[in-house]
Design an enzyme around this catalytic site. Structure first.
Site, PDB file in Angstrom:
ATOM      1  CG  HIS A 218      -0.598   0.049   2.442  1.00 61.22           C
ATOM      2  ND1 HIS A 218       0.564  -0.596   3.038  1.00 61.22           N
ATOM      3  CD2 HIS A 218       0.091   1.301   2.904  1.00 61.22           C
ATOM      4  CE1 HIS A 218       1.238  -0.160   4.566  1.00 61.22           C
ATOM      5  NE2 HIS A 218       1.230   1.143   3.785  1.00 61.22           N
ATOM      6  CG  ASP A 220       1.506   5.114   4.786  1.00 62.57           C
ATOM      7  OD1 ASP A 220       1.256   4.054   4.536  1.00 62.57           O
ATOM      8  OD2 ASP A 220       2.866   5.645   5.208  1.00 62.57           O
ATOM      9  CG  HIS A 274       5.344   0.926   2.423  1.00 59.41           C
ATOM     10  ND1 HIS A 274       4.358   2.359   2.179  1.00 59.41           N
ATOM     11  CD2 HIS A 274       4.707   1.044   3.740  1.00 59.41           C
ATOM     12  CE1 HIS A 274       4.142   3.052   2.492  1.00 59.41           C
ATOM     13  NE2 HIS A 274       3.714   1.676   3.452  1.00 59.41           N
ATOM     14  NE  ARG A 284       9.243  -5.320  12.306  1.00 60.07           N
ATOM     15  CZ  ARG A 284       7.953  -4.242  10.883  1.00 60.07           C
ATOM     16  NH1 ARG A 284       6.727  -4.655  10.784  1.00 60.07           N
ATOM     17  NH2 ARG A 284       8.749  -2.670  10.899  1.00 60.07           N
TER      18      ARG A 284
END
Length: 350
Positions: A218, A220, A274, A284
């Site tokens: 996607h 942002d 990204h 994470r």
């Protein structure tokens, strides 16, 4: 609970052409030292070099790192510890702040309420930050009102963290303005009294990490993202037709341009595709601050970026319109801004 199962439910399995590559080569990301720029006696040469590096990065892929940013290591550590405290809570407690359909804030587990396929392997908590003197404790009040007064310490940490992120964002906006050849104050003033979003990302270990994604590909939709990663790899950026990784650096923030700023720059600076990958060994976590303008401020490029040879690339819009589009009509991807522009031209702007 899903991690205890031997197989992954089909909703989490991504198509073959979108499945992750675990060994992505490292992306060469400019490292921008802000120490001289932020000092009271900053030199013109330091400012010029920082703006040059930002221009180079944003023209290619929109990602860069900032160090000596002025945010205390203690505050960053506290923000990560508070995130761990939240995600360690039982599901029933986290679901007290469940994100409602069509809204951008609250707790979400894999966005199961919005989507039924290609689900991300993650949990998120998103909340609003307002740089508004009339509402000075937006974040702190959210934690107390939504989770109870015992969460005041978390609220205080994230209130301070967001205030620091907002301040850093405005400084970066000065460099972006200089790098585009507009006044140093233009974008800073545009984003004063910003109405932004803070997100706590948690990616559990996954027994089949080659089948799913922590966050799908996607761009942002917001203006600027300031990300702090923990020590676990996961962030990947699509550059030159190849996925490349950005390794964690505890002393640096990863900064990237979003769709709204791409529109403000009239497509000179790029909002880059990204994603986040997961692994079978380690959880994470990351802290993401998404800078957004006031909801009803009109997004349009400054006159300096337009001439007879450079027409407008996108119609006027407000952040509230783009936010509604991504929450109710469209799943953010690499074509969000163009899809939104097409949607706008068919729908009257009120």
């Amino acid at each position: 609970m899903l991690n205890l199962q031997a197989t992954i439910p089909n909703q989490f399995i991504w198509p073959d052409d979108e499945k992750p590559c675990t060994e992505a080569p490292e992306l060469d990301v400019p490292l921008i030292d802000l120490q001289n720029f932020l000092s009271a006696s900053s030199s013109p040469s330091a400012t010029l070099e920082a703006s040059r590096l930002i221009s180079e990065a944003c023209s290619k892929h929109g990602f860069f790192l900032v160090v000596n940013h002025g945010i205390s290591e203690e505050l960053i550590s506290d923000a990560h510890e508070c995130m761990a405290r939240f995600y360690d809570m039982p599901p029933s407690e986290k679901q007290k702040v469940q994100r409602k359909p069509g809204e951008s804030c609250g707790y979400a587990s894999s966005f199961t309420g919005r989507f039924s396929t290609k689900l991300p392997w993650k949990e998120t908590l998103s909340f609003r930050f307002c740089d508004d003197k009339n509402s000075p404790n937006t974040v702190q009040d959210y934690f107390c009102d939504a989770l109870g007064h015992e969460f005041l310490p978390l609220g205080k940490v994230y209130q301070e963290y967001c205030e620091e992120m907002s301040s850093l964002s405005l400084k970066i906006m000065e460099l972006l303005g200089l790098s585009l050849g507009v006044s140093r104050d233009y974008f800073r003033e545009f984003f004063e009294e910003n109405d932004s979003i803070m997100r706590l990302n948690y990616y559990p270990p996954c027994q089949k990490p080659n089948l799913t994604l922590g966050t799908g590909p996607h761009c942002d939709p917001t203006s600027l993202t300031i990300l702090h990663q923990d020590h676990v790899n996961g962030l990947q950026v699509f550059v030159d037709n190849q996925w490349r990784s950005i390794s964690p650096n505890p002393k640096a923030f990863v900064v990237n341009i979003g769709d709204t700023f791409m529109a403000l720059s009239n497509n000179i600076y790029k909002s880059c595709l990204h994603r986040a990958v997961v692994n079978s060994q380690s959880e994470r976590k990351s802290l993401a601050f998404f800078l957004c303008p006031k909801k009803y401020r009109v997004v349009k490029p400054p006159r300096e970026l337009l001439d007879s040879n450079t027409p407008r690339r996108y119609p006027d819009f407000t952040w509230s319109m783009l936010l509604e589009f991504t929450q109710k009509h469209y799943r953010a991807d690499m074509n969000t801004l163009q899809a939104f522009s097409d949607w706008l031209t068919k729908k009257p702007i009120k």
